[in-house]
Design a protein around this motif. Structure first.
Motif, mmCIF file in Angstrom:
data_model
loop_
_atom_site.group_PDB
_atom_site.id
_atom_site.type_symbol
_atom_site.label_atom_id
_atom_site.label_comp_id
_atom_site.label_asym_id
_atom_site.label_seq_id
_atom_site.Cartn_x
_atom_site.Cartn_y
_atom_site.Cartn_z
ATOM 1 N N LEU A 104 0.826 -1.199 0.000
ATOM 2 C CA LEU A 104 0.000 0.000 0.000
ATOM 3 C C LEU A 104 0.866 1.257 0.000
ATOM 4 N N ASP A 105 1.991 1.213 0.729
ATOM 5 C CA ASP A 105 2.924 2.338 0.707
ATOM 6 C C ASP A 105 3.357 2.646 -0.717
ATOM 7 N N GLU A 106 3.666 1.562 -1.436
ATOM 8 C CA GLU A 106 4.145 1.733 -2.809
ATOM 9 C C GLU A 106 3.031 2.287 -3.708
ATOM 10 N N ILE A 107 1.833 1.715 -3.555
ATOM 11 C CA ILE A 107 0.694 2.199 -4.352
ATOM 12 C C ILE A 107 0.450 3.673 -4.051
ATOM 13 N N TRP A 108 0.556 4.016 -2.782
ATOM 14 C CA TRP A 108 0.325 5.399 -2.361
ATOM 15 C C TRP A 108 1.326 6.345 -3.022
ATOM 16 N N GLU A 109 2.606 6.003 -2.926
ATOM 17 C CA GLU A 109 3.621 6.899 -3.481
ATOM 18 C C GLU A 109 3.578 6.936 -5.009
ATOM 19 N N GLU A 110 3.576 5.745 -5.613
ATOM 20 C CA GLU A 110 3.701 5.665 -7.076
ATOM 21 C C GLU A 110 2.401 6.053 -7.804
ATOM 22 N N HIS A 111 1.316 5.425 -7.392
ATOM 23 C CA HIS A 111 0.069 5.572 -8.138
ATOM 24 C C HIS A 111 -0.745 6.786 -7.683
ATOM 25 N N VAL A 112 -1.055 6.823 -6.386
ATOM 26 C CA VAL A 112 -1.931 7.894 -5.898
ATOM 27 C C VAL A 112 -1.244 9.255 -6.030
ATOM 28 N N LYS A 113 0.011 9.339 -5.557
ATOM 29 C CA LYS A 113 0.688 10.636 -5.611
ATOM 30 C C LYS A 113 1.425 10.851 -6.935
ATOM 31 N N GLY A 114 1.953 9.744 -7.495
ATOM 32 C CA GLY A 114 2.755 9.902 -8.706
ATOM 33 C C GLY A 114 1.981 9.683 -10.005
ATOM 34 N N GLY A 115 0.791 9.107 -9.889
ATOM 35 C CA GLY A 115 -0.026 8.921 -11.092
ATOM 36 C C GLY A 115 0.406 7.748 -11.956
ATOM 37 N N LYS A 116 1.310 6.902 -11.423
ATOM 38 C CA LYS A 116 1.781 5.787 -12.238
ATOM 39 C C LYS A 116 1.401 4.451 -11.580
ATOM 40 N N PRO A 117 0.501 3.688 -12.187
ATOM 41 C CA PRO A 117 0.103 2.417 -11.582
ATOM 42 C C PRO A 117 1.306 1.506 -11.333
ATOM 43 N N VAL A 118 1.251 0.751 -10.239
ATOM 44 C CA VAL A 118 2.347 -0.153 -9.889
ATOM 45 C C VAL A 118 2.137 -1.485 -10.609
ATOM 46 N N GLU A 119 2.783 -1.631 -11.750
ATOM 47 C CA GLU A 119 2.565 -2.806 -12.604
ATOM 48 C C GLU A 119 2.735 -4.115 -11.841
ATOM 49 N N ARG A 120 3.763 -4.143 -10.983
ATOM 50 C CA ARG A 120 4.098 -5.356 -10.257
ATOM 51 C C ARG A 120 2.901 -5.923 -9.476
ATOM 52 N N LEU A 121 2.041 -5.028 -9.011
ATOM 53 C CA LEU A 121 0.979 -5.477 -8.105
ATOM 54 C C LEU A 121 -0.374 -5.635 -8.790
ATOM 55 N N ILE A 122 -0.432 -5.302 -10.077
ATOM 56 C CA ILE A 122 -1.721 -5.375 -10.772
ATOM 57 C C ILE A 122 -2.091 -6.830 -11.018
ATOM 58 N N SER A 123 -3.355 -7.126 -10.773
ATOM 59 C CA SER A 123 -3.826 -8.506 -10.912
ATOM 60 C C SER A 123 -3.629 -9.025 -12.325
ATOM 61 N N GLN A 124 -3.076 -10.233 -12.414
ATOM 62 C CA GLN A 124 -2.867 -10.851 -13.718
ATOM 63 C C GLN A 124 -4.124 -11.573 -14.207
ATOM 64 N N ASN A 125 -4.938 -11.996 -13.239
ATOM 65 C CA ASN A 125 -6.089 -12.817 -13.604
ATOM 66 C C ASN A 125 -7.329 -12.007 -13.911
ATOM 67 N N GLU A 126 -7.239 -10.729 -13.646
ATOM 68 C CA GLU A 126 -8.450 -9.930 -13.652
ATOM 69 C C GLU A 126 -9.181 -9.958 -14.995
ATOM 70 N N THR A 127 -8.439 -9.745 -16.089
ATOM 71 C CA THR A 127 -9.097 -9.618 -17.393
ATOM 72 C C THR A 127 -9.878 -10.871 -17.752
ATOM 73 N N GLU A 128 -9.196 -12.027 -17.674
ATOM 74 C CA GLU A 128 -9.890 -13.251 -18.044
ATOM 75 C C GLU A 128 -11.042 -13.541 -17.089
ATOM 76 N N PHE A 129 -10.850 -13.153 -15.835
ATOM 77 C CA PHE A 129 -11.878 -13.423 -14.832
ATOM 78 C C PHE A 129 -13.161 -12.662 -15.140
ATOM 79 N N PHE A 130 -13.013 -11.419 -15.590
ATOM 80 C CA PHE A 130 -14.206 -10.615 -15.823
ATOM 81 C C PHE A 130 -14.727 -10.672 -17.257
ATOM 82 N N ALA A 131 -13.865 -11.097 -18.210
ATOM 83 C CA ALA A 131 -14.216 -10.978 -19.627
ATOM 84 C C ALA A 131 -15.552 -11.638 -19.983
ATOM 85 N N LYS A 132 -15.804 -12.840 -19.502
ATOM 86 C CA LYS A 132 -17.018 -13.543 -19.921
ATOM 87 C C LYS A 132 -18.200 -13.334 -18.985
#
Lengths: 616, 161
Positions: A104-132
């Motif tokens: 969360l510290d990283e998300i806070w600094e990078e994404h919330v304050k810096g505007g850059k999503p933290v690729e490392r922590l983004i869910s890999q399964n999300e797209t296929e999970f929601f697609a259908k």
């Protein structure tokens, strides 16, 4: 506090709230916070620590004085329960899974304050999970704060109620629900519109609407998630049903095992009362309706309609014979229309978006979507909503992400203790009410348990029968005694003491129970046994004739064997064996005395060279 | 338990009965509240409820014993509930339950002699994503293996030491 006097007031609240949460909706002009941190506050994620994340986030916001820019939104279930706790950052739909406080510290600094999503922590399964998926009943789960009625209104909430009260007669509402083809999502699939019609036709000064939230099937948590994530959708639908059927009071019978859902529902009912959406003269149209919560007390049989109503009356929840149907004689003797949570959750959307839209989803005889709780041996455990007619392969492999550890899919169990198993060879069957029934299973409330090659089908049948025996209310002998006898036979079989005649006897008992039991739960109790016997007969025969459990589950048939070639003769196994069944020395290879062995498996876990094998 | 506490609990119970007197189907809500006051439903409590709601004690007993949420026995300070729902079962909750039995030396439905732990198995609590799951009072522990059990018990025993 706002109050809703006309349908127009709903539109005003909607407009105001949309402005306030505009950044989440992707608006360029908005008033509230720029970033919405959506944190799942449902049972699954709460259990995996989302509460800590909220506290941490509050600290970060206070530390950096970002209170105006960042909003914390505690949502309902996103569905991907296996990867909790989940945070979604809006705008942008960026989903982070298995978030720790350090992450969360990283998300806070990078994404919330810096505007850059933290690729490392983004869910890999999300797209296929929601697609259908097609989310109707779950549409707001993960999108809104369920404890805020305004957010529900911002997403078309109470619009259906406004439309119904202002533009439709009760008969119009019933016709619409009938034509929508909506069927009961609690198990049997009875057409909701026909039930409402019967309720409306019943002549009585008092009538009730009742919501069945006694979700008792093991492995099913759809209704819990809807109530935790979007309680107002159920309340709105119950008011609409009340209007259509001429009832002025509703009951929600909910399991006491679901404390978060009970709290959210209570909050939602209070908010609806404050807004005047529950109470007297709703929206000035002369229609009055209120809702009362009744807690269950841990009896599976109370999910059966008549038992549920008898339980609300304050009695032992024992079913009664039908007729009379609940729509003639229900709670306290008055006509009662009973639907389950998911059925109700579909209603407002059908009214807002119309018949053409709803009829375009699903199969000919099963319209719309079905929510399934997928669990067991599957990668993406969680909650999914799919159009009727989706096949099992898509659910398990595309949405569910397949079986962990590269194991083979063996069967899926639907319908809980009333349902049955669908074997691997039928994986391409489209799922709807009728196809499942014809396979000897049933839709049930929507639990879908995936099993792999290490699951023993006889053991699973025994598991469900243990459940039924435990939960049988005891009123009628076929269920009380019959299921007990069936269980005894299965126990014999799994202990390696079965005879071939036991299999015939199981079938005979099953048939008697199906015909003779008083309620739906009793009548369907033999289904797990019958369907596993139908598709996995060879496994039963292996247990009975060869005294072997092919999946290696039934303990009394197991043999532990030391492989002489791999064994280094260290003696660790012999030292750890609690019954002294292992003997050997540096000179002679170690062996297990099968007579003495109690099959505890300690030797196998202790052996440093993996020389001990479990042999089915 | 000292008498003062007893009197206080009885006052609470009487209030609950009074509040529900005119409610249709009041028995189950009253039993829920009575259990949250006393922790279980001893005979005297059931008798008082029967008198207060003017129904036979036999009926109160019948209802209290029908539903698994109600307990006529005292529970431990820490109530361990092992989920035996299907999802947890296929992921090995049976082994977890056995481990608790072994470690605590009690069977399901029993309480340890020091009154600290009681062991129950329960129906699906809906946290299937975390299977296998147990709860201790209101705390949920998920994704467990047999090996985690000792540490969990140690933690609670440590809190008492």
């Amino acid at each position: 506090m706002a109050s809703v006097k006309t349908a127009n007031d709903i539109k005003l609240i909607k407009y105001e709230t949309q402005k306030r949460i505009g950044s989440r909706l992707g608006y360029s002009n908005y008033e509230g916070a720029d970033i919405h941190m959506m944190i799942c506050g449902s049972t699954g994620c709460t259990s995996s620590g989302s509460g800590k994340l909220i506290t941490k986030l509050e600290e970060l916001i206070a530390r950096d004085e970002m209170g105006e820019k960042v909003a914390i939104v505690k949502t309902g279930c996103f569905g991907l329960c296996a990867e909790g706790p989940i945070i979604m950052v809006q705008p942008g739909n960026v989903m982070y899974t298995q978030v720790t406080t350090e992450d969360l510290d990283e998300i806070w600094e990078e994404h919330v304050k810096g505007g850059k999503p933290v690729e490392r922590l983004i869910s890999q399964n999300e797209t296929e999970f929601f697609a259908k998926q097609e989310r109707i009943a779950l549409r707001n789960c993960g999108r809104i704060n369920p404890e805020c009625i305004d957010e529900y209104i911002a997403y078309d909430g109470y619009e259906a109620l406004g439309k119904v009260l202002n533009e439709m007669d009760p008969d119009d509402v019933i016709d619409l629900i009938k034509e929508s083809g909506l069927r009961g999502r609690g198990g049997g699939g009875f057409p909701a519109g026909r039930k409402w019609e019967a309720g409306a036709r019943a002549e009585s000064p008092i009538k009730y609407i009742c919501c069945n939230a006694d979700e008792g099937d093991p492995g099913a948590f759809m209704d819990r998630s809807i109530l935790e994530g979007d309680p107002h959708s159920v309340i709105e639908a119950m008011i609409i049903a009340g209007y259509a059927c001429g009832a002025c009071k509703g009951f929600v019978y909910i399991r006491a095992e679901y404390p978060i859902a009970v709290d959210r529902l209570r909050t939602a009912i209070e908010q609806a009362r404050e807004y005047g959406l529950l109470g007297d003269n709703i929206m000035g149209k002369g229609f009055s309706f209120d809702i009362e919560i009744r807690l269950g007390a841990g009896a599976f049989v109370c999910g059966e309609g008549s038992a549920l109503m008898i339980s609300i009356e304050g009695n032992r929840g024992e079913p009664r014979p039908k007729p009379p149907r609940a729509t003639e004689k229900g709670i306290f003797g008055y006509p009662t229309v009973l639907n389950n949570v998911e059925t109700f959750a579909n209603v407002p959307q059908i009214i807002v978006r119309g018949l053409d839209w709803y009829n375009s989803i699903g199969t000919e005889k099963s319209k719309g979507t079905k929510v399934f709780a997928i669990s067991g041996k599957i990668n993406n455990t969680g909650l999914v909503e799919i159009p009727m007619g989706t096949n099992l392969r898509e659910i398990i492999y595309d949405i569910g992400g397949g079986i962990p550890g590269g194991k083979q899919f063996k069967a899926a169990q639907t319908g809980g203790p009333s349902g049955g198993c669908i074997p691997a060879e039928l994986i391409d069957t489209p799922i709807d009410y009728d196809s499942l029934t014809s396979l000897g299973s049933m839709m049930g409330s929507g639990g879908l348990i995936v099993m792999d090659e290490t699951t023993c089908m006889v053991d699973i049948a025994k598991f469900f029968l243990e459940f039924t025996v435990d939960e049988s209310c005891g009123k009628c002998p076929p269920c009380r005694i019959g299921t007990k006898r069936m269980l005894e036979i299965l126990e014999r079989i799994t202990e390696g003491k079965g005879e071939m005649s036991d299999l015939e006897e199981l079938e005979e008992l099953a048939e008697t129970i199906q015909k003779g039991a008083l309620c739906g739960l009793g009548q369907s109790a033999p289904n797990p046994v019958l369907s596993t016997m139908k598709y996995f007969k060879d496994e039963y025969i292996a247990h009975v004739r060869d005294k072997k459990c092919p999946a290696g589950v039934c303990v009394s048939m197991l043999r532990f064997i030391i492989e002489a070639e791999t064994c280094k003769r260290c003696g660790i196994c012999a030292k750890n064996c609690p019954v002294g069944a292992i003997s050997g020395s540096k000179e002679t290879p170690y062996t297990i005395d099968q007579e003495k062995c109690i099959k505890c498996g300690v030797c196998m876990t202790k052996c440093p060279f993996k020389a001990i094998m479990k042999n089915a | 338990m000292c008498c003062e506490e007893q009197v206080l609990m009885q006052q609470k119970l009487d209030k609950v009965i009074e509040d529900h007197k005119d409610m249709q189907g009041a028995l189950i809500p009253v039993l829920h509240e009575a259990q949250s006051i006393y922790g279980y439903l001893p005979y005297e409590v059931m008798k008082r409820i029967a008198e207060g709601l003017q129904i036979p004690v036999a009926k109160v007993y019948g209802v209290a014993t029908f539903y698994s949420q109600f307990s006529l026995e005292k529970k431990g300070k820490y109530r361990i509930n092992v989920c035996m729902g299907t999802a947890c079962y296929v992921k090995g909750s049976g082994d977890i339950l056995n481990k608790f039995r072994e470690r605590l030396g009690i069977e399901v439905g029993e309480c340890t002699d020091d009154g600290l732990f009681s062991l129950e198995s329960c129906r699906c609590i809906g946290a299937c994503g975390l299977a296998p799951v147990i709860t201790i009072n209101d705390e949920v522990y998920g994704r467990l293996t047999e090996k985690d059990i000792d540490a969990i018990i140690d933690k609670y025993e440590g809190m008492e030491a």
